[in-house]
Design a protein around this motif. Structure first.
Motif, PDB file in Angstrom:
ATOM      1  N   ALA A 117       3.794  -8.193  -4.939  1.00  0.00           N
ATOM      2  CA  ALA A 117       2.764  -7.268  -4.455  1.00  0.00           C
ATOM      3  C   ALA A 117       3.204  -5.817  -4.635  1.00  0.00           C
ATOM      4  CB  ALA A 117       2.443  -7.547  -2.987  1.00  0.00           C
ATOM      5  N   ILE A 118       4.476  -5.518  -4.344  1.00  0.00           N
ATOM      6  CA  ILE A 118       4.999  -4.162  -4.521  1.00  0.00           C
ATOM      7  C   ILE A 118       5.010  -3.782  -5.995  1.00  0.00           C
ATOM      8  CG2 ILE A 118       7.113  -2.781  -4.381  1.00  0.00           C
ATOM      9  CD1 ILE A 118       7.661  -4.120  -1.684  1.00  0.00           C
ATOM     10  N   LEU A 119       5.411  -4.711  -6.847  1.00  0.00           N
ATOM     11  CA  LEU A 119       5.420  -4.447  -8.288  1.00  0.00           C
ATOM     12  C   LEU A 119       4.021  -4.109  -8.792  1.00  0.00           C
ATOM     13  CD1 LEU A 119       6.663  -4.418 -11.115  1.00  0.00           C
ATOM     14  CD2 LEU A 119       6.400  -6.922 -11.182  1.00  0.00           C
ATOM     15  N   VAL A 120       3.034  -4.918  -8.407  1.00  0.00           N
ATOM     16  CA  VAL A 120       1.653  -4.693  -8.845  1.00  0.00           C
ATOM     17  C   VAL A 120       1.121  -3.364  -8.306  1.00  0.00           C
ATOM     18  CG1 VAL A 120      -0.725  -5.542  -8.660  1.00  0.00           C
ATOM     19  CG2 VAL A 120       1.132  -7.147  -9.132  1.00  0.00           C
ATOM     20  N   ALA A 121       1.390  -3.090  -7.025  1.00  0.00           N
ATOM     21  CA  ALA A 121       0.921  -1.833  -6.416  1.00  0.00           C
ATOM     22  C   ALA A 121       1.567  -0.629  -7.074  1.00  0.00           C
ATOM     23  CB  ALA A 121       1.221  -1.842  -4.915  1.00  0.00           C
ATOM     24  N   ASN A 122       2.842  -0.744  -7.407  1.00  0.00           N
ATOM     25  CA  ASN A 122       3.563   0.345  -8.056  1.00  0.00           C
ATOM     26  C   ASN A 122       2.965   0.667  -9.423  1.00  0.00           C
ATOM     27  OD1 ASN A 122       5.888   1.576  -6.716  1.00  0.00           O
ATOM     28  ND2 ASN A 122       6.830   1.487  -8.746  1.00  0.00           N
ATOM     29  N   GLY A 143       0.816  -1.211   0.000  1.00  0.00           N
ATOM     30  CA  GLY A 143       0.000   0.000   0.000  1.00  0.00           C
ATOM     31  C   GLY A 143       0.849   1.260   0.000  1.00  0.00           C
ATOM     32  N   ASN A 144       1.924   1.265   0.789  1.00  0.00           N
ATOM     33  CA  ASN A 144       2.826   2.412   0.816  1.00  0.00           C
ATOM     34  C   ASN A 144       3.500   2.627  -0.536  1.00  0.00           C
ATOM     35  OD1 ASN A 144       2.260   2.914   3.511  1.00  0.00           O
ATOM     36  ND2 ASN A 144       3.973   1.692   4.264  1.00  0.00           N
ATOM     37  N   THR A 194      -6.223   0.631  -0.293  1.00  0.00           N
ATOM     38  CA  THR A 194      -7.201  -0.447  -0.130  1.00  0.00           C
ATOM     39  C   THR A 194      -7.143  -1.422  -1.301  1.00  0.00           C
ATOM     40  OG1 THR A 194      -8.628   1.134   1.014  1.00  0.00           O
ATOM     41  CG2 THR A 194      -9.631  -0.942   0.367  1.00  0.00           C
ATOM     42  N   LEU A 195      -6.969  -0.891  -2.517  1.00  0.00           N
ATOM     43  CA  LEU A 195      -6.840  -1.747  -3.691  1.00  0.00           C
ATOM     44  C   LEU A 195      -5.576  -2.597  -3.603  1.00  0.00           C
ATOM     45  CD1 LEU A 195      -8.067  -2.436  -6.483  1.00  0.00           C
ATOM     46  CD2 LEU A 195      -6.606  -0.648  -7.454  1.00  0.00           C
ATOM     47  N   SER A 196      -4.490  -1.983  -3.111  1.00  0.00           N
ATOM     48  CA  SER A 196      -3.236  -2.727  -2.937  1.00  0.00           C
ATOM     49  C   SER A 196      -3.394  -3.833  -1.898  1.00  0.00           C
ATOM     50  CB  SER A 196      -2.107  -1.776  -2.517  1.00  0.00           C
ATOM     51  OG  SER A 196      -1.854  -0.835  -3.529  1.00  0.00           O
ATOM     52  N   ASP A 197      -4.176  -3.573  -0.844  1.00  0.00           N
ATOM     53  CA  ASP A 197      -4.454  -4.607   0.162  1.00  0.00           C
ATOM     54  C   ASP A 197      -5.070  -5.840  -0.498  1.00  0.00           C
ATOM     55  OD1 ASP A 197      -3.523  -2.969   2.117  1.00  0.00           O
ATOM     56  OD2 ASP A 197      -5.491  -2.408   2.909  1.00  0.00           O
ATOM     57  N   LEU A 198      -6.068  -5.569  -1.356  1.00  0.00           N
ATOM     58  CA  LEU A 198      -6.770  -6.664  -2.017  1.00  0.00           C
ATOM     59  C   LEU A 198      -5.830  -7.470  -2.907  1.00  0.00           C
ATOM     60  CD1 LEU A 198      -9.406  -8.135  -2.740  1.00  0.00           C
ATOM     61  CD2 LEU A 198      -9.821  -6.378  -4.477  1.00  0.00           C
ATOM     62  N   THR A 199      -5.081  -6.790  -3.762  1.00  0.00           N
ATOM     63  CA  THR A 199      -4.195  -7.502  -4.695  1.00  0.00           C
ATOM     64  C   THR A 199      -3.049  -8.210  -3.960  1.00  0.00           C
ATOM     65  OG1 THR A 199      -2.944  -5.455  -5.062  1.00  0.00           O
ATOM     66  CG2 THR A 199      -4.708  -5.957  -6.615  1.00  0.00           C
ATOM     67  N   SER A 200      -2.495  -7.561  -2.936  1.00  0.00           N
ATOM     68  CA  SER A 200      -1.356  -8.175  -2.227  1.00  0.00           C
ATOM     69  C   SER A 200      -1.781  -9.409  -1.439  1.00  0.00           C
ATOM     70  CB  SER A 200      -0.684  -7.152  -1.303  1.00  0.00           C
ATOM     71  OG  SER A 200      -1.612  -6.596  -0.400  1.00  0.00           O
ATOM     72  N   VAL A 201      -3.015  -9.389  -0.882  1.00  0.00           N
ATOM     73  CA  VAL A 201      -3.512 -10.572  -0.165  1.00  0.00           C
ATOM     74  C   VAL A 201      -3.705 -11.742  -1.138  1.00  0.00           C
ATOM     75  CG1 VAL A 201      -5.568 -11.513   0.971  1.00  0.00           C
ATOM     76  CG2 VAL A 201      -4.555  -9.391   1.800  1.00  0.00           C
ATOM     77  N   ILE A 202      -4.274 -11.449  -2.310  1.00  0.00           N
ATOM     78  CA  ILE A 202      -4.457 -12.496  -3.325  1.00  0.00           C
ATOM     79  C   ILE A 202      -3.104 -13.081  -3.733  1.00  0.00           C
ATOM     80  CG2 ILE A 202      -5.180 -12.931  -5.715  1.00  0.00           C
ATOM     81  CD1 ILE A 202      -7.366 -10.811  -5.286  1.00  0.00           C
TER      82      ILE A 202
END
Length: 461
Positions: free
Chosen positions: A405-410, A337-338, A437-445
């Motif tokens: 997860a960081i790559l996707v969030a970035n 998320g950060n 919040t969107l990053s939370d969802l993708t990183s958990v998956i």
């Protein structure tokens, strides 16, 4: 040196506070001459601060002692967002208020009057001199966020046929009413803007020279319908202290740098509001109203967050089977998320600066940044888990999940605002809370799928 400046500032504040104390005493003692002498020593901004800080009763006395034109200078310094102008105007007689409004700079008077209700507006316009009333009516038709709403008509314009000496005479005569005299605008016989000359040039060139021979014809102008943010960018790019507003080749107004400073502050506050998902432009003291403004975003994010909760619930069996996985959920979601919020902030800034990069190039840059950050963060958490838990496979699983997860969030933080900008939606709406919040969802998956793969192929054999 900094300490000296700070001490000077404190001394000035103490001096102003002491002056204000004496001024209040002069009002209470009905000592008009002493008050006017002391009041005239203050800068108009300090006069405005002093005026709005008084009680209505004390302000009534000042209104009795000052002419409308004198009070107009004070009201020109007051920010409409800092006070309730309806209350201030209601303390004056309608005729006094109308005359005071007519004496203000047009752009400031329009800012003030645009918040009045229809009945009050009609009353003041009817009591003003016809010329002032017509001018204000013309300004009121422009949208709040346009150049037309910012411009002032108190500029100096002269004919191109004049000599420098003649021009200086006209400038001296007009300077008293002008909002600024840094630039003098040059018109032809039909009133068309054909050039501009600085006050410095008027002083330097010989009196016999013709204005048309020395004026700058490379004009940078804006239209009354141009967005205020675009005007601010032009003035910042060219380091102008003022810019002419032109409609159908004729100059209809001028925007000064003091108005642009307010625009930059306002636009920054709006962007921050959207990034934070809360209104910081209009600050509410009423807790109920404030809560109602914040609630829609939070409710929306609750439903988006339910997606994350549903994913975790779907992998309950995995957590029950390998409980250590639960320890790292918040670590991965928080870090991703950060990273997404950082990427979002950079993307919105690039859009604001109008950087000429294609979506493909921007995404490629963010992918490379995401890979580098992801790998370094993944290796770091891998080493921490290896030392802390002495579990090689768990360290690899968490490290790999965090990297992806960081790559996707970035990429999401960069792509979503770019996409929104392309379709004409303010990219700042892709706020930090939304991206987090969107990053939370993708990183958990990502986390649970990586963990499941490792459990199925390595840990359970």
């Amino acid at each position: 040196m900094k300490e000296t400046l700070q001490e000077l500032t404190e001394e000035m504040r103490d001096e102003l506070s002491e002056q204000a104390h004496y001024l209040v005493q002069y009002i209470e003692n009905n000592d008009k001459n002493a008050f006017l002498n002391g009041f005239d020593e203050l800068h108009t901004f300090d006069q405005a601060v002093f005026y709005v800080s008084l009680t209505a009763q004390l302000r009534h006395q000042i209104i009795d002692w000052l002419k409308p034109v004198e009070l107009a200078d004070i009201f020109d310094e007051i920010d409409p967002e800092d006070v309730d102008f309806n209350d201030l105007l209601s303390e004056m007689s309608p005729h006094y208020a109308a005359e005071m409004l007519a004496e203000m700079y047009t752009d400031n008077a329009v800012d003030l009057m645009s918040d009045l209700d229809g009945k009050q507006l009609a009353l003041y316009l009817s009591l003003m001199p016809p010329k002032s009333a017509e001018e204000i009516k013309r300004f009121l038709k422009y949208d709040d966020d346009t150049a037309g709403a910012l411009m002032s008509t108190e500029f100096i314009a002269i004919n191109q046929q004049l000599s420098i000496g003649q021009a200086m005479v006209e400038v001296k005569q007009a300077a008293q009413e002008a909002e600024q005299i840094n630039y003098i605008y040059i018109l032809d016989d039909n009133g068309v803007l054909v050039g501009v000359i600085s006050l410095k040039s008027l002083i330097v060139w010989p009196d016999a020279a013709k204005v048309a021979e020395v004026m700058d014809t490379n004009l940078i102008t804006v239209s009354p319908t141009d967005d205020q943010e675009e005007v601010a960018k032009i003035m910042a790019d060219y380091n102008f202290v003022a810019i002419p507003v032109v409609a159908e080749q004729k100059m209809v107004g001028m925007i000064t740098v003091d108005d642009i400073v307010d625009v930059i502050d306002e636009e920054a506050a709006e962007d921050y509001s959207r990034l934070a998902g809360v209104d910081v432009v209009t600050l509410e003291d009423n807790p109920i109203k404030s809560a109602m403004k914040r609630l829609p975003w939070l409710i929306g994010l609750i439903f988006l967050g339910m997606g994350t909760a549903s994913v975790i619930d779907g992998y309950n069996y995995l957590v029950a089977e390998t409980s250590i996985l639960a320890v790292f959920i918040s670590l991965i979601t928080g870090t991703a998320g950060n990273a997404g919020t950082q990427s979002l902030a950079v993307a919105v800034r690039r859009i604001a600066l109008q950087e000429k990069k294609s979506i493909f190039k921007s995404l490629l840059i963010e992918i490379l940044i995401g890979v580098m950050i992801g790998v370094l963060a993944g290796v770091t958490i891998f080493l921490v888990i290896l030392i802390w838990k002495n579990n090689l496979l768990l360290g690899i699983a968490v490290g790999l999940a965090m990297s992806v997860a960081i790559l996707v969030a970035n990429v999401a933080g960069a792509f979503i605002p770019l996409l929104m900008d392309k379709v004409g939606v303010d990219p700042a709406v892709a706020s930090g809370p939304f991206i987090s919040t969107l990053s939370d969802l993708t990183s958990v998956i990502i986390y649970f799928n990586v963990a499941k793969t490792f459990i199925d192929h390595f840990m359970m054999r």
